[in-house]
Design an enzyme around this catalytic site. Structure first.
Site, PDB file in Angstrom:
ATOM      1  N   TYR A  38       0.821  -1.214   0.000  1.00 22.31           N
ATOM      2  CA  TYR A  38       0.000   0.000   0.000  1.00 22.31           C
ATOM      3  C   TYR A  38       0.851   1.258   0.000  1.00 22.31           C
ATOM      4  O   TYR A  38       0.384   2.320  -0.399  1.00 22.31           O
ATOM      5  CB  TYR A  38      -0.925   0.033   1.229  1.00 22.31           C
TER       6      TYR A  38
ATOM      7  N   LYS B  62       3.408 -15.264   2.968  1.00 21.07           N
ATOM      8  CA  LYS B  62       3.583 -16.090   1.767  1.00 21.07           C
ATOM      9  C   LYS B  62       5.091 -16.313   1.622  1.00 21.07           C
ATOM     10  O   LYS B  62       5.713 -15.987   0.599  1.00 21.07           O
ATOM     11  CB  LYS B  62       2.970 -15.361   0.558  1.00 21.07           C
TER      12      LYS B  62
ATOM     13  N   ASP C 145      -2.826 -18.297   1.187  1.00 19.86           N
ATOM     14  CA  ASP C 145      -3.831 -19.077   0.457  1.00 19.86           C
ATOM     15  C   ASP C 145      -4.434 -20.157   1.354  1.00 19.86           C
ATOM     16  O   ASP C 145      -5.640 -20.360   1.379  1.00 19.86           O
ATOM     17  CB  ASP C 145      -3.274 -19.649  -0.859  1.00 19.86           C
TER      18      ASP C 145
ATOM     19  N   ASP D  21      -6.120  -7.140   4.860  1.00 20.76           N
ATOM     20  CA  ASP D  21      -7.263  -6.546   4.179  1.00 20.76           C
ATOM     21  C   ASP D  21      -8.178  -7.653   3.649  1.00 20.76           C
ATOM     22  O   ASP D  21      -9.406  -7.631   3.824  1.00 20.76           O
ATOM     23  CB  ASP D  21      -6.725  -5.686   3.019  1.00 20.76           C
TER      24      ASP D  21
ATOM     25  N   ASP E 218     -11.902  -9.010   5.595  1.00 18.93           N
ATOM     26  CA  ASP E 218     -13.158  -8.932   4.852  1.00 18.93           C
ATOM     27  C   ASP E 218     -13.795 -10.312   4.712  1.00 18.93           C
ATOM     28  O   ASP E 218     -15.010 -10.467   4.859  1.00 18.93           O
ATOM     29  CB  ASP E 218     -12.945  -8.319   3.459  1.00 18.93           C
TER      30      ASP E 218
HETATM   31 MG   LIG Z   1      -2.356 -21.800  -3.428  1.00 17.86          MG
HETATM   32 MG   LIG Z   2     -10.831  -4.474   2.891  1.00 13.09          MG
END
Ligand SMILES: [Mg+2]
Ligand SMILES: [Mg+2]
Lengths: 356, 356
Positions: free
Chosen positions: A142, A189, A221, A245, A249
């Protein structure tokens, strides 16, 4: 305890819902013998209308001088249709986070038994789920360098983290875990990203200072999948700005309704407490907005900024009681809710006060 | 139709499940009057053991000369405990994707009625869900420049996309949508990321060539939420490498079981078809692996690489029929499955063949 609170109601339903949040804080002060004083300040569209600035200097000054901020919402539909507008309500929120050094966004996902049915996830997977997310707010992709090259045909963004940014939020997450079920899941990750490998290294270092806390590391993931498969496995989750983020959500859907979710943005000084629902201009001024997220934001303030655990619990219990008594605002009512149990904003506030 | 298929069974249960996939292809050839010829090639741990190389040159040559690849799995537990190993089975898969220019990973999420109960999501939200994901495979933060600076205390990765990379996968997604419900949802984070703004621009340009397709753009955080809230709203979803990695794993949980999910990796030449489950060494050689994902991968091959829609549908219908008849492999059986309906790999294959 004496505390000074700034109410920044902002736009849309922000006014209506923070009014109830403040009533609940007042009742708590009365009941537990505290003294809460208040000030008000402008932000967002209402601040632009009044001063031309979504974040007037006075708002920053009042906020810095306060012990905590009860925040409503920012945003106005007139800007949604004008992406080129240079002055925007949302700049108020980003600006105040920056001015106060709020680097950690806390989002508790705690399901009230009465609302288990509201989610698309089966209640037997949700019952008892109680997750506290720590999303880093000031770094990641960001805020890294971005731009175009090759005559505009290639675009890039930079995902970037420094040790101190990871360390300070990791410490907050582990401290919180110590007061809860003593589990931290760090999400990254690290099988691909260098910034995630740094993230994981620092979290592992911080973890050594908290030998009683059980730590696990999940890839984003896998975490996105596990959050649906088995939400109860999580206690505290700490992650970067982008992954946070996404996961928060996704988790809001686990809770079934945005109207019940509170959040805290904290750093090294004044904390800011706000519902995650937005300004909701479609229902503004109709007196039907759900004030419970603002009330639960006030409970977070009592807990986190003031360390008033018992008072915070009293607020959460009052919310639980009104739900158990069958009262609902429109957004959390369903076809089984009798018409006389569907309350407006203020009537819901009165039921809450009656339980405190 | 004459087609030449290379079977790259790879590691673990790859051998057992592709054997069934091949039997099904043979039956289809027989039934519909096609001629499929086969070759075999090594990859992964079995290739390392035989040649020292997880992707022998012969495997690449055979793959390039083929019309499609039926792929099993790569991976071996001995490498999981040795993160420093320089030669690894997974390099075989990354290498063959690169050698064949496979830039789009297709993951269909289609729920069989009989298995609706397997997900943590309520069946009434899932019934009829049918999503086809297009995940970009060769770009994004997985392949951008990365490193450390400030004496190692800061780490960065570069999220990067070029127009041609977005355009070629967008075209594939829109082409697929034309054969389906004519809806494309493109997922990005264009409110923050420059690479996402490029992504969105290019998708909007491609969209103009497909006026019959309804396009929407969602931010990744909203998409992660909507996927749980209302999976049926999606038809084709197209997104970048990182967001696709996250969403497809999340979506696999919607489907309830990894054992049923197939995928295709396609580019401008030979396509590669593989189950999303891994090598599963814990059940290797026991004859209990679920072959249905390999069979559904074969159906994808018939559809995508050979354009044999009717044949592909026949395979999917056969899977549906065996499930309706109550047959299950161990991984998709539940407490209501009678013991005599729980089949091993080969017995499940025989039931399938009986339906074709
Ligand atoms: Mg994956
Ligand atoms: Mg969001």
């Amino acid at each position: 305890m004496k505390k000074h609170i700034v109410v920044i109601a902002g736009d849309g339903i922000g006014q209506e819902v923070t009014a109830v949040g403040k009533q609940v804080l007042n009742r708590i002060a009365e009941k537990f013998g505290h003294e809460f004083t208040y000030d008000e300040a402008l932000i967002g569209h209402v601040a632009i209308e009044a001063t031309g600035n979504p974040l007037p200097a006075e708002t920053i000054a009042k906020s810095k001088a306060s012990d905590a901020i009860l925040f409503g919402a920012v945003g106005h539909p007139k800007y949604d249709n004008d992406p080129s507008a240079k002055v925007r309500p949302e700049q108020g929120l980003l600006g105040i986070r920056k001015a106060l050094g709020l680097y950690a966004n806390l989002r508790p996902i705690k399901l009230f038994d009465e609302l288990l049915q509201a989610s698309s996830i089966k209640p037997e997977f949700l019952k008892g789920a109680d997750i506290l997310f720590f999303r880093e707010l000031t770094g990641d992709v960001y805020f890294g360098e971005r731009g175009r090259k090759d005559e505009g045909s290639t675009a890039y963004d930079t995902m970037i983290y420094s040790r101190y940014e990871v360390e300070r939020i990791a410490v907050k997450a582990f401290e919180a875990a110590m007061t809860r079920r003593k589990k931290v899941c760090s999400v990254d990750k690290a099988n691909v990203l260098e910034s995630s490998r740094l993230w994981r290294e620092v979290v592992q270092e911080v973890a050594k200072r908290y030998p009683d806390v059980e730590v696990e590391h999940q890839f984003i993931d896998a975490a996105a999948m596990l959050l649906i498969k088995d939400p109860r496995r999580f206690d505290v989750v700490v992650t970067g700005n982008l992954f946070g983020d996404i996961l928060t959500d996704e988790a809001s859907q686990i809770a079934g309704s945005m109207g019940m979710l509170a959040s805290a943005s904290v750093g090294d000084s004044t904390g800011l407490y706000e519902p995650i629902h937005g300004s909701a201009h479609d229902i503004t001024g109709k007196g039907v907005a759900n004030p419970l997220a603002s009330v639960l934001s006030a409970a977070l303030m009592l807990d986190i900024s003031f360390g008033l655990k018992e008072e915070a619990e009293a607020v959460v219990n009052a919310v639980d009681q009104v739900l158990k008594a069958g009262y609902r605002t429109r957004d959390i009512a369903d076809s089984n809710t009798p018409a006389d149990k569907v309350l407006g904003t203020q009537a819901m506030g009165e039921q809450l006060l009656a339980c405190l």
